[in-house]
Design an enzyme around this catalytic site. Structure first.
Site, PDB file in Angstrom:
ATOM      1  N   CYS A   1       0.840  -1.197   0.000  1.00  0.00           N
ATOM      2  CA  CYS A   1       0.000   0.000   0.000  1.00  0.00           C
ATOM      3  C   CYS A   1       0.883   1.258   0.000  1.00  0.00           C
ATOM      4  O   CYS A   1       1.521   1.557  -0.991  1.00  0.00           O
ATOM      5  CB  CYS A   1      -0.978  -0.054   1.165  1.00  0.00           C
TER       6      CYS A   1
ATOM      7  N   HIS B   1      -3.640  -5.425   0.975  1.00  0.00           N
ATOM      8  CA  HIS B   1      -3.284  -5.890   2.315  1.00  0.00           C
ATOM      9  C   HIS B   1      -3.732  -7.341   2.502  1.00  0.00           C
ATOM     10  O   HIS B   1      -4.713  -7.771   1.915  1.00  0.00           O
ATOM     11  CB  HIS B   1      -3.989  -5.043   3.383  1.00  0.00           C
TER      12      HIS B   1
END
Length: 486
Positions: A337, A440
């Protein structure tokens, strides 16, 4: 159906409220009851994607997500209606019922309570109408007298729910009896009456040595000490607060792999690395200076709630050069991310979504990231394409995870060559040792853990059962059932 409510309060942050609430959720779920967790307001950059109030997806604190799984309930935004995600020491992104609310974020702290309380109360009432038991987690301490007038997470919730309360303290840090007595003393008489008992958490040693303190405390307050809970090292749940969790970890076995995770100030979604802590022989190091990266097999750049600011911090520490040298030697680098965004050529936040500005990235992947007002919050089920080099073991792997990001990443013209291994979500460098993911949850996939380390972590379900058994054995028989009137 109107649920009985039990509230877990603490004498401080870090007392163990989250894991005790998780254990209670599983304990009562094991009795055949329909159980839901609730925390009115959570301040954490550890968030999970869950079902929204209407169609679509929202985000809640990771602690309530895991509590819902422990309760065998479907996680939803009503379980944590207000989430504050710190972006700086004096500023947080405000997420109400799963969605970012910029207007609330612009209000002073104390001015928010009147605006959010109706939604908080409605969320709790809806859960109570659908469940037998609601396990409520407080925040910090209920005796924070500077915040009592604007409270929407502790005593106001307890009163609204008619909750019976447990007051938990961390006896390992010292001063536990003073913490319990001082908290009790600062509560109004009607709030003291809600305290069903004290819980001494994280105790090491012979519980008989505590006498006569519990008896004396009961004489002073009228509140019994209901449980002495042993210290549970490596209990299997991630820490509620990423910063408190950022300590070097290992199981004591000879280390075969050393993973250094860069612990920048606004690190986020740190909970996704919990499974790594349970792999024998794997050592996690939380890197804040170049020396922490020495000898690392992997370097991980995790998520960030303030990507440009954390990139600036990384450079100020000299970590950028250390990461570049590690990559140049062929060492594994993984960016997730915000970490993926840092690995690219450029990060541009023209609207000040996180931190207004534009800066060069580390240049290890030919990518550019531009921030926009629209935030991506959604689950994702993907399959890796063919990977080369150090990450070859992930080729063809199916992976379920989630996206929470405002930055949109694309390939950069003229940048370092990259190979897209998941469309729009994952890229690898030409040498094969640097991998960036917008997703994630990689290490929460058993197949990924097997591919990378040859073994998985214990299942969450086994963790919940162990926590519930440990907690139940710390109370006298019948006490937990008595809390819900059984």
């Amino acid at each position: 159906m109107t649920a009985r409510c039990v509230m877990v309060l603490g004498t401080s942050s870090g007392a163990g409220k989250s894991w005790i609430a998780t254990a209670l959720c599983r304990h009562w779920a094991n009795q055949g009851l329909k159980v839901a967790p609730f925390k009115a307001q959570n301040m954490s950059n550890n968030a999970r994607v869950v079902a929204g109030v209407e169609e679509g997806w929202g985000e809640i604190g990771a602690a309530q997500y895991f509590q819902a799984l422990a309760a065998r309930a479907v996680p939803g935004v009503r379980m944590n209606p207000l989430l504050l995600k710190p972006e700086a020491d004096t500023r947080s992104q405000v997420v109400l019922l799963g969605q970012v609310d910029a207007a609330l974020g612009a209000l002073p702290w104390r001015a928010r309570s009147a605006r959010v309380w109706p939604q908080v109360a409605q969320a709790l009432d809806a859960l109570r109408a659908e469940h037998d038991v609601v396990v409520i987690e407080g925040a910090g301490s209920p005796a924070e007298i500077n915040l009592m007038a604007s409270d929407v997470v502790n005593l106001r919730v307890a009163r609204h729910a008619g909750a019976r309360c447990l007051l938990v303290t961390d006896i390992d840090r010292g001063g536990a009896f003073a913490h319990l007595y001082g908290t009790w003393a600062l509560l109004a008489p009607e709030d003291r009456a809600r305290l069903a008992g004290f819980v001494l958490n994280k105790f090491r040693g012979d519980a008989a040595l505590l006498a006569p303190a519990p008896q004396r405390l009961e004489e002073l307050t009228g509140v019994p000490t209901l449980a002495v809970v042993p210290m549970c090292f490596g209990h299997g749940l991630p820490e509620e607060d990423g910063r408190s969790g950022a300590r070097d970890r290992g199981d004591g076995a000879p280390a075969h792999t050393r993973i250094a995770i860069v612990a920048y100030p606004r690190i986020s979604n740190l909970d996704e690395f919990q499974p790594l802590e349970q792999v024998p022989g794997l050592r996690l190091v939380w890197a804040r200076q170049p020396a922490d990266l020495e000898g690392a097999d992997w370097i991980v750049l995790p998520g960030s709630k303030a990507t440009l600011s954390d990139l600036c911090w990384l450079r100020a520490q000299g970590l950028d050069g250390a990461v570049a040298r590690h990559a140049a030697r062929g060492g594994r680098v993984l960016g997730i991310c915000g970490g993926l965004q840092m690995l690219g050529q450029v990060i541009d936040d023209p609207l000040g979504v996180e931190t207004r500005g534009r800066a060069p990235g580390l240049g290890l992947l030919g990518l550019t990231t531009t921030f926009a007002q629209d935030k991506t919050v959604r689950p994702a089920a993907v399959r890796f394409g063919a990977l080369a080099g150090a990450w070859r073991a992930l080729s063809g792997l199916h992976c379920a995870g989630y996206e929470i990001h405002a930055g949109h990443t694309t390939t950069a013209a003229g940048g370092a060559p990259v190979h897209e291994v998941i469309a729009g979500l994952a890229w690898q460098n030409a040498a094969g040792n640097v991998l960036g993911l917008a997703l994630h949850g990689l290490f929460e996939q058993d197949a990924a853990m097997q591919a990378l380390f040859g073994r998985g972590a214990p299942s969450l379900d086994a963790t919940f059962e162990s926590l519930a058994a440990t907690l139940a054995s710390s109370f006298e028989p019948g006490v937990l059932d008595g809390l819900i009137g059984r």
